[in-house]
Design a protein around this motif. Sequence first.
Motif, PDB file in Angstrom:
ATOM      1  N   HIS A 136     114.846 -10.725 -66.567  1.00 58.53           N
ATOM      2  CA  HIS A 136     113.787 -11.301 -67.390  1.00 58.53           C
ATOM      3  C   HIS A 136     112.515 -11.606 -66.600  1.00 58.53           C
ATOM      4  O   HIS A 136     111.447 -11.792 -67.200  1.00 58.53           O
ATOM      5  N   ASN A 137     112.634 -11.649 -65.274  1.00 61.91           N
ATOM      6  CA  ASN A 137     111.451 -11.893 -64.449  1.00 61.91           C
ATOM      7  C   ASN A 137     111.088 -10.682 -63.601  1.00 61.91           C
ATOM      8  O   ASN A 137     110.316 -10.791 -62.651  1.00 61.91           O
ATOM      9  N   ALA A 138     111.646  -9.521 -63.950  1.00 62.03           N
ATOM     10  CA  ALA A 138     111.423  -8.316 -63.151  1.00 62.03           C
ATOM     11  C   ALA A 138     109.943  -7.971 -63.049  1.00 62.03           C
ATOM     12  O   ALA A 138     109.474  -7.485 -62.010  1.00 62.03           O
ATOM     13  N   HIS A 139     109.193  -8.223 -64.121  1.00 68.31           N
ATOM     14  CA  HIS A 139     107.777  -7.860 -64.139  1.00 68.31           C
ATOM     15  C   HIS A 139     106.917  -8.772 -63.269  1.00 68.31           C
ATOM     16  O   HIS A 139     105.739  -8.495 -63.051  1.00 68.31           O
ATOM     17  N   THR A 140     107.490  -9.860 -62.781  1.00 66.50           N
ATOM     18  CA  THR A 140     106.740 -10.782 -61.930  1.00 66.50           C
ATOM     19  C   THR A 140     107.140 -10.646 -60.465  1.00 66.50           C
ATOM     20  O   THR A 140     106.618 -11.366 -59.622  1.00 66.50           O
ATOM     21  N   LYS A 141     108.072  -9.732 -60.161  1.00 63.75           N
ATOM     22  CA  LYS A 141     108.601  -9.601 -58.813  1.00 63.75           C
ATOM     23  C   LYS A 141     108.213  -8.264 -58.194  1.00 63.75           C
ATOM     24  O   LYS A 141     107.832  -7.319 -58.886  1.00 63.75           O
ATOM     25  N   ASP A 142     108.343  -8.195 -56.870  1.00 61.05           N
ATOM     26  CA  ASP A 142     108.154  -6.944 -56.142  1.00 61.05           C
ATOM     27  C   ASP A 142     109.310  -6.015 -56.501  1.00 61.05           C
ATOM     28  O   ASP A 142     110.481  -6.367 -56.336  1.00 61.05           O
ATOM     29  N   ARG A 143     108.992  -4.833 -56.995  1.00 63.13           N
ATOM     30  CA  ARG A 143     110.051  -3.913 -57.424  1.00 63.13           C
ATOM     31  C   ARG A 143     110.996  -3.548 -56.279  1.00 63.13           C
ATOM     32  O   ARG A 143     112.178  -3.286 -56.484  1.00 63.13           O
ATOM     33  N   GLY A 144     110.481  -3.547 -55.077  1.00 65.92           N
ATOM     34  CA  GLY A 144     111.316  -3.221 -53.935  1.00 65.92           C
ATOM     35  C   GLY A 144     112.379  -4.261 -53.658  1.00 65.92           C
ATOM     36  O   GLY A 144     113.374  -3.973 -52.978  1.00 65.92           O
ATOM     37  N   ALA A 145     112.180  -5.478 -54.188  1.00 65.59           N
ATOM     38  CA  ALA A 145     113.145  -6.549 -53.955  1.00 65.59           C
ATOM     39  C   ALA A 145     114.187  -6.631 -55.074  1.00 65.59           C
ATOM     40  O   ALA A 145     115.133  -7.409 -54.981  1.00 65.59           O
TER      41      ALA A 145
END
Length: 307
Positions: A97-106
């Motif tokens: 649910h917070n994927a869009h606020t995080k670094d995709r590499g993480a």
Amino acid sequence: MTQKQEKNAETILRIEWNDGLPHLLVLNCNTDSLEKVPLSNYRLAYRVADPKMRICVNYQLKPLDTSKRRPCLRVPEKGKKCEICKKEDSIFAANLHNAHTKDRGALPAEIVKHMQNPNYLYLAAFDDGALKIGTSRAQRINTRLLEQGALIATIMCETEDGFLIRVLEDMVTAEMGIPQSVTTRKKLQGIVTPLPLSEVNAKLSEATRNVKTFIESRFSEECSIVLNEWENPERSTPLWERIHAYPNNLGSGAHDLTIGGARGRLVGFTKGTGDESFVGDLDEIFGVVVEPGSFPTNEMTVQDKLF
């Protein structure tokens, strides 16, 4: 379960939707086997075990992998899930649910893969006129709206992945004040005391126009406007007309119900041989061990308005 039952015992883990139809996922506590049964016309006759017992409602080894299923069988200390499943689900939910606020590499690879699919933004309306904004992978939009128990909805737009659609969802909430959730209690209240359909339609139409304008002003190149209308197939079913809130808690005592349909996890049913319709929240019984069969049922007093 770690302790076998002397009497017949089972529990309902959840409602699942397959090909637009609701099914109950039932765990046989004597054999630890799972069965998926159609919900429509299902007779739910039982008494809650004494002393009351619960089983963890989790049954997937991985949240996104429906091919690997087995019941957890652990006993929760409190709530509906054991501590192990609760922790794993919390980590998964936070990443998704917070994927869009995080670094995709993480992000875990399974989350990134899940997000790299076409997604829809939708506006859903409920029986009392409450609205919510939401997102879904394009391929399961119908299932998602059925799970929500929406009355009607507008599929607003499509994006190429789940990252952008969640950014857009957050912006609609922040700048237009449209929430991303409606409580089950409010959904039930709306079913019992609904607004006229014309008023619900008017509220959804106005919100649709406003959200469309917002999308076109901010994301005209990134989004494809869709504006497909959706309505719940239960909308015109007589079961839901003049329906009462079921006054007894499904998670205690004895009950004899015949389920006629579902709006999300809210189910409509008749009691015993009667023809009055009631609506109740199956969440009250998810994971609760019951003994199936016919037993003297609890007394009840029906009130037209409980809220």
